[in-house]
Design a protein around this motif. Structure first.
Motif, mmCIF file in Angstrom:
data_model
loop_
_atom_site.group_PDB
_atom_site.id
_atom_site.type_symbol
_atom_site.label_atom_id
_atom_site.label_comp_id
_atom_site.label_asym_id
_atom_site.label_seq_id
_atom_site.Cartn_x
_atom_site.Cartn_y
_atom_site.Cartn_z
ATOM 1 N N UNK A 151 16.464 -13.162 -43.794
ATOM 2 C CA UNK A 151 15.831 -12.437 -42.695
ATOM 3 C C UNK A 151 14.951 -11.304 -43.222
ATOM 4 N N UNK A 152 15.501 -10.509 -44.132
ATOM 5 C CA UNK A 152 14.757 -9.361 -44.653
ATOM 6 C C UNK A 152 13.457 -9.786 -45.322
ATOM 7 N N UNK A 153 13.511 -10.878 -46.069
ATOM 8 C CA UNK A 153 12.310 -11.307 -46.790
ATOM 9 C C UNK A 153 11.165 -11.625 -45.826
ATOM 10 N N UNK A 184 10.852 -10.184 -42.814
ATOM 11 C CA UNK A 184 10.459 -8.907 -42.214
ATOM 12 C C UNK A 184 9.558 -8.096 -43.143
ATOM 13 N N UNK A 185 9.813 -8.157 -44.444
ATOM 14 C CA UNK A 185 9.052 -7.285 -45.352
ATOM 15 C C UNK A 185 7.846 -7.977 -45.982
#
Lengths: 498, 214
Positions: free
Chosen positions: B38-40, B42-43
């Protein structure tokens, strides 16, 4: 065999190799101290060596020497215990020896390049050949690849040996942990323009090494060390190791989130990281209880007093440095003010010392004892054990002094620069020129020099302890209280593989 | 069989804790992997979340303003104020920022400075370097930054610490790259870090979209 003389013939092949790893580790330890002192001098006298060895070079060598010597210390410790733990000679002795020399040559080249080339043009070539420019893993890419290959070779030695011999709880955890440790290094071996992406994976290496896999690795080494020095009960030690793994990975894996507060990553990391990293001290408490329990159970009757003292120092140092000092600033509400200040450096110093320096030193004392022909190293040493006690005292006083000085500097920075000053450059420098900050930096230098003296004494003790000793090692298995007569002692007794 | 084996209750037994260790480790690793996926997303630079800006953000004025919903300051992207007066395509902007990042790594800046708060503590944090009030105002900033990075010894600003930045001997392109990288960095949403920061006044001339030379 003559007691008290250095005698390699008593060592197994893997232990002879371990001695080589320990020698390089200690040379790098001394280098770490010297470059740390140079950096500390530059904080108070910025013109010192300006343009020759600038702060960034000294500081890079300071932290990289540390990472590498600790890895050498761990590797040495594993080679030291492996044949005893598995019950068979090391598999791939020749490869293990070649690996040592290749790795050591690579480390030497990297250090020379760091010191004499220092930096390069803003191109990929610099990252491949000179310096990757990412804190703690500055080693250029060619060296990264070399390190991974060497790690694979070492893994082959370790895993192959246990496969051929006996498995135990300790070796099972050790092998699985090594897989994770080596695999994680790959997360740091790529380049991206996207800075948050870069730092996201960079922390996989740094955090999941020092706050997860390294901790479990020293848990294994500690478990074996307690059996070796005290004759502790293997079942109890192994059960504690499993408890530590559950608690350590249970808190430390998602505790990674405390590095994801301010680097552009989503807000849920504030909660995840804050909660799980706040639990990280729990396994370290367990380790203290476990070490003190075992030492007390055996009435502190050990066959190697210096090693036991450093194991106890490890239990407390790990809890205080990694646990308490980490907890102090791990909640995001506090970390917003302390992140990127000397507060972090205070924590870093005490944590690396308490968690890792101590246990490797303990292990080298075990090695030195056997090297001298299993000599007496319990109470009533010549000169009352002046060198080992003195170096233990000086290194600890030096380290605790530095930690407190840096903590005061960090408090001051958090208040003046962040809370009052609004985090601008003017606020940063207002913090740096505050008398409390300047005084703290002088005290850090004084205690750093004190610790360096302690380290020199320690190395001297490694070379001299047990020389000319005529008594043989205390037999902890025979001499301990009846309650532990059933102890299996050193040497695995568990699952036998075919 | 030892007495320990006979007397150990299930909650103190080796087998129970072995299972715990395996299960807890596997579960936590799984959660980390899911969050990572998920973070990858988002960023990603220029992604929908807006947390990490597209590289062409360097064509715009970057601000840092208090957001009452989130209760801390967040980066804002204002009108066109292109870096060095030149509007760049996303591709060219990325190349310039990339050159800057490579230069910052190659010159080992992180072992004196902190970047997003990570690094060494000998020199100031670079997260909001582009917006630092020390540059005076928007109109003077690019020239001052260029002069400083070209010769930090002659143009040193040590604020009474006497800590001088060694001359990294940057080429002209490297200087421009580093400034572009710092400008892009200042637009990353860092959940309000560094605390309480107020940028320099930015009220210089802006470029209307129709004035952009294609």
């Amino acid at each position: 065999m003559k007691l008290g003389a250095i005698n390699y013939s008593e060592l197994t092949d893997a232990q002879r190799l371990a001695v080589k790893y320990f020698v390089v580790a200690m040379a790098l330890f001394l280098a770490q101290m010297l470059f740390g002192v140079l950096s500390a001098i530059q904080f108070v006298l910025p013109d010192f060596l300006f343009g020759v060895l600038d702060f960034n070079v000294n500081r890079m060598v300071h932290i990289n020497a540390m990472v590498v010597w600790m890895l050498y210390g761990f590797t040495g410790s594993i080679f030291w215990l492996i044949e005893d733990e598995s019950g068979v000679p090391l598999v791939g002795q020749k490869i293990a020896n070649i690996t040592f020399w290749v790795l050591t040559a690579a480390v030497a080249v990297v250090v020379v390049v760091f010191l004499f080339v220092q930096s390069g043009p803003g191109e990929q070539m610099t990252l491949w050949l000179i310096n990757e420019g990412r804190e703690y893993i500055e080693a250029p890419r060619w060296a990264d690849i070399g390190i991974v290959l060497c790690m694979l070779a070492i893994f082959y030695n370790v895993c192959g040996t246990f496969l051929k011999g006996k498995w135990s709880g300790i070796s099972g955890v050790l092998v699985l942990d090594l897989v994770a440790l080596a695999g994680l290094y790959l997360a740091g071996m790529f380049y991206t323009t996207n800075l948050p992406m870069d730092q996201y994976w960079w922390w996989w290496v740094i955090h999941l090494w020092v706050e997860a896999t390294w901790e479990v690795l020293v848990g294994c080494i500690m478990a074996w060390g307690l059996i070796a020095t005290l004759g502790a009960n293997r079942r109890i030690v192994t059960t504690w190791l499993y408890i530590e793994v559950a608690l350590m990975f249970g808190s430390g894996i998602l505790g990674l989130g405390h590095h994801y507060f301010w680097i552009g990553t989503p807000e849920y990391w504030l909660g995840v990281g804050g909660f799980f990293s706040a639990l990280e001290p729990v396994p370290l408490v367990a380790m203290v209880v476990h070490a003190i329990y075992d030492a007390g159970r055996h009435s502190f009757r050990s066959n190697n007093h210096p090693a036991l003292a450093w194991l106890i120092a490890h239990a407390f140092g790990n809890f205080l440095g990694a646990g308490v000092w980490g907890f102090m600033q791990t909640l995001p509400q506090i970390n917003l003010y302390t992140h990127g200040t000397q507060w972090a450096s205070s924590h870093g110093h005490l944590a690396f010392f308490g968690a890792y320096v101590t246990i490797i030193v303990a292990f080298i004392y075990l090695a030195v004892q056997k090297l001298r022909g299993d000599v007496w190293m319990s109470s009533r040493l010549p000169y009352n054990g002046f060198l080992w006690k003195g170096s233990l005292l000086l290194t600890h006083v030096g380290m605790i002094g530095m930690t407190i000085a840096l903590l005061i500097a960090g408090y001051e920075q958090a208040f003046v620069e962040r809370a009052q000053g609004g985090s601008t450059w003017a606020a940063y420098f207002a913090g740096q020129t505050q008398p409390w900050f300047i005084q703290a930096m002088w005290w850090r230098l004084v205690f750093g020099v004190l610790m360096t003296v302690g380290v020199v004494m320690l190395l001297w003790d490694f070379l001299s302890i047990g020389a000319g000793e005529t008594r043989t090692k205390l037999d902890v298995r025979r001499d301990t209280a009846p309650a532990i007569e059933e102890d299996s002692g050193v040497g695995a007794t568990e699952t036998q593989s075919a | 069989m030892t007495s320990a084996e006979v007397s150990a209750p299930w909650w103190a037994s080796e087998g129970f804790w072995r299972k715990c260790a395996i299960f807890v480790t596997a579960f936590m690793a799984l959660v980390l992997i899911i969050l990572t996926f998920h973070t990858l997303v988002v960023i990603e630079a220029g992604g929908e979340s807006g947390r990490v800006p597209a590289y062409s953000v360097i064509n715009h004025r970057i601000g840092f303003e208090f957001d009452s919903d989130r209760n801390h300051a967040v980066p804002t992207i204002g009108p066109l104020v292109p870096l060095f007066g030149e509007v760049l395509s996303e591709e060219d902007a990325k190349a310039l920022v990339n050159h800057g990042k490579l230069t910052v790594q190659a010159r080992n800046c992180m072992n004196c400075h902190t970047i997003l708060g990570n690094g060494a503590y000998y020199a100031p944090d670079l997260t909001k370097a582009w917006l630092d009030p020390g540059w005076g105002n928007e109109q003077a900033r690019e020239l001052l930054m260029t002069m400083f990075l070209t010769d930090p010894v002659a143009n040193k600003r040590t604020f009474g610490t006497n800590r001088t930045m060694p001359n990294p001997k940057l080429t002209e392109d490297e200087v421009r790259g580093v400034i572009a990288y710092l400008k892009w960095m200042s637009a990353i949403d860092t959940n309000g870090f560094p605390n309480g920061f107020t940028p320099l006044p930015q009220d210089g001339p802006i470029l209307e979209p129709e004035e952009v030379v294609q």
